[in-house]
Design a protein around this motif. Structure first.
Motif, PDB file in Angstrom:
ATOM      1  N   TYR A 100       0.847   9.460  37.208  1.00  0.00           N
ATOM      2  CA  TYR A 100       0.052  10.249  38.149  1.00  0.00           C
ATOM      3  C   TYR A 100       0.696  10.314  39.530  1.00  0.00           C
ATOM      4  O   TYR A 100       0.084  10.725  40.503  1.00  0.00           O
ATOM      5  CB  TYR A 100      -1.364   9.656  38.247  1.00  0.00           C
ATOM      6  CG  TYR A 100      -2.405  10.604  38.803  1.00  0.00           C
ATOM      7  CD1 TYR A 100      -2.623  11.856  38.232  1.00  0.00           C
ATOM      8  CD2 TYR A 100      -3.179  10.244  39.900  1.00  0.00           C
ATOM      9  CE1 TYR A 100      -3.579  12.719  38.740  1.00  0.00           C
ATOM     10  CE2 TYR A 100      -4.152  11.098  40.418  1.00  0.00           C
ATOM     11  CZ  TYR A 100      -4.343  12.341  39.831  1.00  0.00           C
ATOM     12  OH  TYR A 100      -5.299  13.193  40.338  1.00  0.00           O
ATOM     13  N   ILE A 101       1.954   9.918  39.611  1.00  0.00           N
ATOM     14  CA  ILE A 101       2.689   9.979  40.873  1.00  0.00           C
ATOM     15  C   ILE A 101       3.716  11.095  40.768  1.00  0.00           C
ATOM     16  O   ILE A 101       4.618  11.041  39.929  1.00  0.00           O
ATOM     17  CB  ILE A 101       3.395   8.646  41.171  1.00  0.00           C
ATOM     18  CG1 ILE A 101       2.392   7.502  41.238  1.00  0.00           C
ATOM     19  CG2 ILE A 101       4.175   8.747  42.482  1.00  0.00           C
ATOM     20  CD1 ILE A 101       3.041   6.131  41.352  1.00  0.00           C
ATOM     21  N   THR A 102       3.600  12.107  41.590  1.00  0.00           N
ATOM     22  CA  THR A 102       4.574  13.196  41.558  1.00  0.00           C
ATOM     23  C   THR A 102       4.587  13.946  42.882  1.00  0.00           C
ATOM     24  O   THR A 102       3.597  13.956  43.628  1.00  0.00           O
ATOM     25  CB  THR A 102       4.293  14.172  40.392  1.00  0.00           C
ATOM     26  OG1 THR A 102       5.430  15.013  40.189  1.00  0.00           O
ATOM     27  CG2 THR A 102       3.061  15.016  40.633  1.00  0.00           C
ATOM     28  N   GLY A 103       5.734  14.528  43.194  1.00  0.00           N
ATOM     29  CA  GLY A 103       5.889  15.344  44.387  1.00  0.00           C
ATOM     30  C   GLY A 103       5.895  14.561  45.685  1.00  0.00           C
ATOM     31  O   GLY A 103       5.659  15.114  46.757  1.00  0.00           O
ATOM     32  N   THR A 104       6.233  13.282  45.621  1.00  0.00           N
ATOM     33  CA  THR A 104       6.136  12.467  46.820  1.00  0.00           C
ATOM     34  C   THR A 104       7.443  11.751  47.107  1.00  0.00           C
ATOM     35  O   THR A 104       8.355  11.717  46.279  1.00  0.00           O
ATOM     36  CB  THR A 104       4.991  11.428  46.678  1.00  0.00           C
ATOM     37  OG1 THR A 104       4.720  10.836  47.940  1.00  0.00           O
ATOM     38  CG2 THR A 104       5.350  10.356  45.664  1.00  0.00           C
TER      39      THR A 104
END
Length: 246
Positions: A232-236
């Motif tokens: 659930y970690i993306t675009g960061t």
């Protein structure tokens, strides 16, 4: 069971330094790993031998990220050799530091070719080959967030460009559950920037922890991002910089 068992990865620039640590970290977590190198075939083979000693498959592929054909083509070669691709780590990069007035067009073209165009082309190729639920992890730099002194204009420009690229990838590929994240290392102890080198004291002083990081500390974050726990970690952008940007 290791979290990356059964998965395949490509780490560009994986024959030494952070790239080698990342490749070994992914293999230790269960992945089969291909690495790229430009020079230093012996070092690349040593990394492959270590990967294979863990019971994983290791492959060394010669590719120059400054060459557009190599940058994209090596993704297909790795996917073909490994039987598919789940993880791309864009690690290959170069740094040219110096007063802006001293930088040549050749300097500008090569830094942007390796640090930006090469990453874009590899990610573009990976978008077509990654399995659903895959990962694109790009190694940036703390200098994309904070340039502590003169001489870093070209390098910081190239690394800052990766922030926009990473966010675009996250939006483009999110529908396939493919995540894209940017890791921003601070001063890290490698042969190119040793913790006991002539410029080390000044770099350490810029961090909140007052020290260099290790390649393994960077690799541990990459391995986490490659696993299911980071789905659930993306675009960061995630910093592993000892507080350089604090």
């Amino acid at each position: 069971m290791s979290s990356l068992t059964g998965r395949t990865a490509l780490v560009t620039g994986g024959s030494r330094g952070m790239g080698a640590a990342i490749a070994l970290g992914l293999a230790e977590a269960g992945a089969d790993v291909a690495i790229t190198y430009v020079r230093g075939e012996d070092a690349a083979r040593e990394v492959v031998t270590k990967i294979e000693s863990m019971g994983r498959r290791g492959i060394a592929l010669r590719a120059d990220a400054a060459d557009a054909g190599d940058a994209a083509g090596v993704v297909d070669r790795a996917a073909d050799d490994l039987g598919g691709l789940d993880i791309l780590v864009n690690n290959a990069g170069i740094g040219v530091l110096g007063p802006i007035g001293d930088l040549t067009l050749a300097d500008i073209d090569r830094v942007m070719a390796v640090n930006v165009r090469g990453v874009f082309l590899a990610s573009q190729a990976a978008a077509a080959r990654l399995r659903d639920g895959g990962r694109i992890i790009t190694i940036g730099s703390c200098m994309a967030q904070r340039v502590p002194g003169p001489g870093g204009t070209l390098y910081s420009t190239s690394k800052a460009a990766l922030i926009g690229l990473n966010k675009g990838l996250a939006r483009e590929l999110g529908g396939r559950r493919i995540t894209a994240n940017l890791v921003q290392p601070g001063p890290t102890d490698t042969d190119m920037n040793p913790a006991d080198g002539p410029l080390a004291a000044g770099q350490s002083a810029l961090t909140a922890l007052g020290r260099f990081g290790s390649a393994d500390e960077v690799a541990s974050l990459v391995t986490y991002l490659a696993g299911d726990a980071a789905a659930y970690i993306t675009g960061t952008e995630l910093s592993v910089d000892g507080g350089h940007a604090a």
